[in-house]
Design a protein around this motif. Sequence first.
Motif, PDB file in Angstrom:
ATOM      1  N   ALA A  79       0.834  -1.390  -0.056  1.00 13.96           N
ATOM      2  CA  ALA A  79      -0.006  -0.106  -0.143  1.00 13.96           C
ATOM      3  C   ALA A  79       0.997   1.370   0.050  1.00 13.96           C
ATOM      4  N   VAL A  80       2.153   0.963   0.467  1.00 12.66           N
ATOM      5  CA  VAL A  80       2.960   2.283   0.311  1.00 12.66           C
ATOM      6  C   VAL A  80       3.629   2.348  -1.017  1.00 12.66           C
ATOM      7  N   LEU A  84       7.839  -2.109  -2.792  1.00  9.75           N
ATOM      8  CA  LEU A  84       8.362  -2.216  -1.126  1.00  9.75           C
ATOM      9  C   LEU A  84       7.719  -3.632  -0.601  1.00  9.75           C
ATOM     10  N   GLY A  85       6.887  -4.295  -1.210  1.00  4.89           N
ATOM     11  CA  GLY A  85       6.062  -5.408  -0.556  1.00  4.89           C
ATOM     12  C   GLY A  85       6.805  -6.569  -0.334  1.00  4.89           C
ATOM     13  N   TRP A  86       7.951  -6.635  -0.884  1.00  5.57           N
ATOM     14  CA  TRP A  86       9.151  -7.710  -0.615  1.00  5.57           C
ATOM     15  C   TRP A  86       9.418  -7.391   0.972  1.00  5.57           C
ATOM     16  N   LEU A  87       9.459  -6.195   1.391  1.00  2.83           N
ATOM     17  CA  LEU A  87       9.774  -6.397   2.815  1.00  2.83           C
ATOM     18  C   LEU A  87       8.940  -6.882   3.698  1.00  2.83           C
ATOM     19  N   GLY A  88       7.363  -6.700   3.292  1.00  2.00           N
ATOM     20  CA  GLY A  88       6.479  -7.234   3.852  1.00  2.00           C
ATOM     21  C   GLY A  88       6.549  -8.865   4.050  1.00  2.00           C
ATOM     22  N   LEU A  89       6.886  -9.291   2.957  1.00  2.00           N
ATOM     23  CA  LEU A  89       7.146 -10.617   2.828  1.00  2.00           C
ATOM     24  C   LEU A  89       8.083 -11.185   3.664  1.00  2.00           C
ATOM     25  N   LEU A  90       9.261 -10.338   3.737  1.00  2.72           N
ATOM     26  CA  LEU A  90      10.391 -10.561   4.592  1.00  2.72           C
ATOM     27  C   LEU A  90      10.044 -10.804   6.108  1.00  2.72           C
ATOM     28  N   GLY A 402       8.840   7.012   6.982  1.00  2.00           N
ATOM     29  CA  GLY A 402       9.381   8.202   7.166  1.00  2.00           C
ATOM     30  C   GLY A 402       9.523   8.982   5.841  1.00  2.00           C
ATOM     31  N   TRP A 403       9.550   8.339   4.520  1.00  2.00           N
ATOM     32  CA  TRP A 403      10.051   8.816   3.493  1.00  2.00           C
ATOM     33  C   TRP A 403       9.160   8.484   2.258  1.00  2.00           C
ATOM     34  N   ARG A 404       8.384   7.580   2.318  1.00  2.11           N
ATOM     35  CA  ARG A 404       7.531   6.994   1.153  1.00  2.11           C
ATOM     36  C   ARG A 404       6.138   7.149   1.383  1.00  2.11           C
ATOM     37  N   LEU A 405       5.382   7.503   2.560  1.00  8.74           N
ATOM     38  CA  LEU A 405       4.180   7.800   2.721  1.00  8.74           C
ATOM     39  C   LEU A 405       3.905   9.142   2.175  1.00  8.74           C
ATOM     40  N   PRO A 406       2.466   9.133   1.596  1.00  2.31           N
ATOM     41  CA  PRO A 406       1.982  10.571   1.119  1.00  2.31           C
ATOM     42  C   PRO A 406       2.484  11.754   1.981  1.00  2.31           C
ATOM     43  N   LYS A 407       2.830  12.867   1.647  1.00  4.07           N
ATOM     44  CA  LYS A 407       3.245  13.927   2.399  1.00  4.07           C
ATOM     45  C   LYS A 407       2.556  14.103   3.545  1.00  4.07           C
ATOM     46  N   ALA A 408       1.095  14.193   3.365  1.00  5.23           N
ATOM     47  CA  ALA A 408       0.153  14.465   4.447  1.00  5.23           C
ATOM     48  C   ALA A 408       0.002  13.408   5.373  1.00  5.23           C
ATOM     49  N   GLU A 409       0.571  12.366   5.378  1.00  7.36           N
ATOM     50  CA  GLU A 409       0.743  11.330   6.459  1.00  7.36           C
ATOM     51  C   GLU A 409       1.709  11.114   7.230  1.00  7.36           C
ATOM     52  N   ARG A 410       2.697  11.795   6.867  1.00  7.23           N
ATOM     53  CA  ARG A 410       4.032  11.655   7.384  1.00  7.23           C
ATOM     54  C   ARG A 410       4.005  12.451   8.939  1.00  7.23           C
ATOM     55  N   PHE A 411       4.981  11.934   9.615  1.00  9.98           N
ATOM     56  CA  PHE A 411       5.031  12.555  11.014  1.00  9.98           C
ATOM     57  C   PHE A 411       5.851  13.886  10.748  1.00  9.98           C
ATOM     58  N   SER A 412       5.755  14.687  11.735  1.00  7.87           N
ATOM     59  CA  SER A 412       6.495  15.952  11.522  1.00  7.87           C
ATOM     60  C   SER A 412       7.225  16.372  12.821  1.00  7.87           C
TER      61      SER A 412
END
Length: 509
Positions: A79-80, A84-90, A402-412
């Motif tokens: 979904a991100v 990156l889905g391979w990280l999910g499988l890992l 930190g880096w790949r979520l849509p900007k509006a969803e990122r932590f500040s």
Amino acid sequence: MNQKRPGFGTRIGFELAAAGSAVGLGNLWGFPYKTSANGGAAYLFVYLACILLVGAVAMLAEFTLGRRSRANAVSAYKAVSPNLGWLGLLVVVIPALIMCYYLVLGGYTVKYALGSFVGNAGKYEAFAGNVGDVILHTAVFALPAALIVIAGVRNGIEKAAKLLLPTMLLILIVISCVSLLLGEGVQEGLAFYLKPDFSKLTGSGILSAMGQAFFSLSLGCGAMIAYGSYSGQTVDLARSTVVVCLLDGLLTFLSGLAIFPALFHYAAISGASLSSLGMGGAGLMFITLPMVFEGLGLAGQIIGLLFFTMTAIAALTSIISILEVVTQFIIQRHKVARTRAVGVVALVCLALSVPVGISLGMDVNGSKVFCLFGRNLLELLDGVTNTLLMPLGALGACLAVGWRLPKAERFSGFVGAMVRIVTPVLIVLILVFGAVDMAFPATAAGRAFSADGFGMLMTAAGVAALTAIAYFLWLKNRDTGSNQDEEAANLKREEAFRAGLQRGWQRPE
Ligand code: PFF
């Protein structure tokens, strides 16, 4: 509230389940012996700092990944970004590997709890060498875990956590109080545990504390993504993260308070030297503590029973989360019922745990069958997952959030800086130093290349590479499902059941 929706019913249920996942053998078995091997109090301080700084941030990132997707780890990463889905499988493969040895250790705790009054002291080798007995106890430990996960998130995992975590805490407080009241030697034990001497802390010690913090918080292995996916939409994840980390830190702290005064007391009254008690080794729990408990007479046996029962409970609430990560993925990817998914996963992992159990026994007997890279299978799997793959999984979570979520969803602000930069840098350090330590372990004559260590490193790299290949070949372009799929299947099954009942009622006419 929809009872069929897979998810926690309450915020406290979610937090207790996550804390139950975190508190486990890592706290009660790993932490005390690593603390004693690394100079005591200084290790405790570094460990607690790691939990609050690095661990909490990675946990928040994993909760966030889970909740925004409301899906298993593979779908959560997809979904991100599909790449990156391979990280999910890992992070689905890692808990499957952990399960193979965690089940065996859980079996040991069951055996020791049951043997409290028969006497556990001096029996380690006989038990570890008896493969049938080990397999039997491993299965006895696995069964309740499987049944709880089959019962579902709300009716199984949440209810179990609400009952078991407070029970564990209560037992640990009682044991700590008793331990502190033992008298002779207690002062020395407390000083060892609580008076930091940072000169005793080496670079490897700091690394070990960081790795221990990751393992203890169940990070980098999908557990917090899975539980986050089941958390309510209104739950304040930052708050829950703090609660879970504090609970984990508290139980870890108490486990040292329960063990060190008792250990030093036993040394004082028996005249045994601390080194002869195996302070810094993995045998602390299964070899030394039974001796200490039995050295204290009947009261000690009762404490022993309480201690191993609590340890078995701690291991149970952790294995439940490990099992849930894999189960959730199987249910959603293959659209199968929970019972079937749990059955398959538990049976396969139980079968794979047999060689691990045998290899521990072989190690005891001095035979090296089922040993690889100079280690028994438990050490191998533990090293590969704990030192390398789990930090990698946690790094992936921080970078993705930190880096790949849509900007509006990122932590500040502060949290944003921690997720994006500080924590990833620290995790990379853990990874690099962990890998160097493995391939070039310290010896009396300085660091030297170890072919065995290098073999472990390659094993970890191989697991990561194979996982990535499998993902891009078979999963990237396929539906990997979400929690909604389980909900829809549950509803369908219920409707079919109702229709069946109605047909049944109509039949007599
Ligand atoms: N945190 C657990 C412990 O300290 O024993 C171990 C663990 C649980 C590791 C769940 C990984 C996991 F997914």
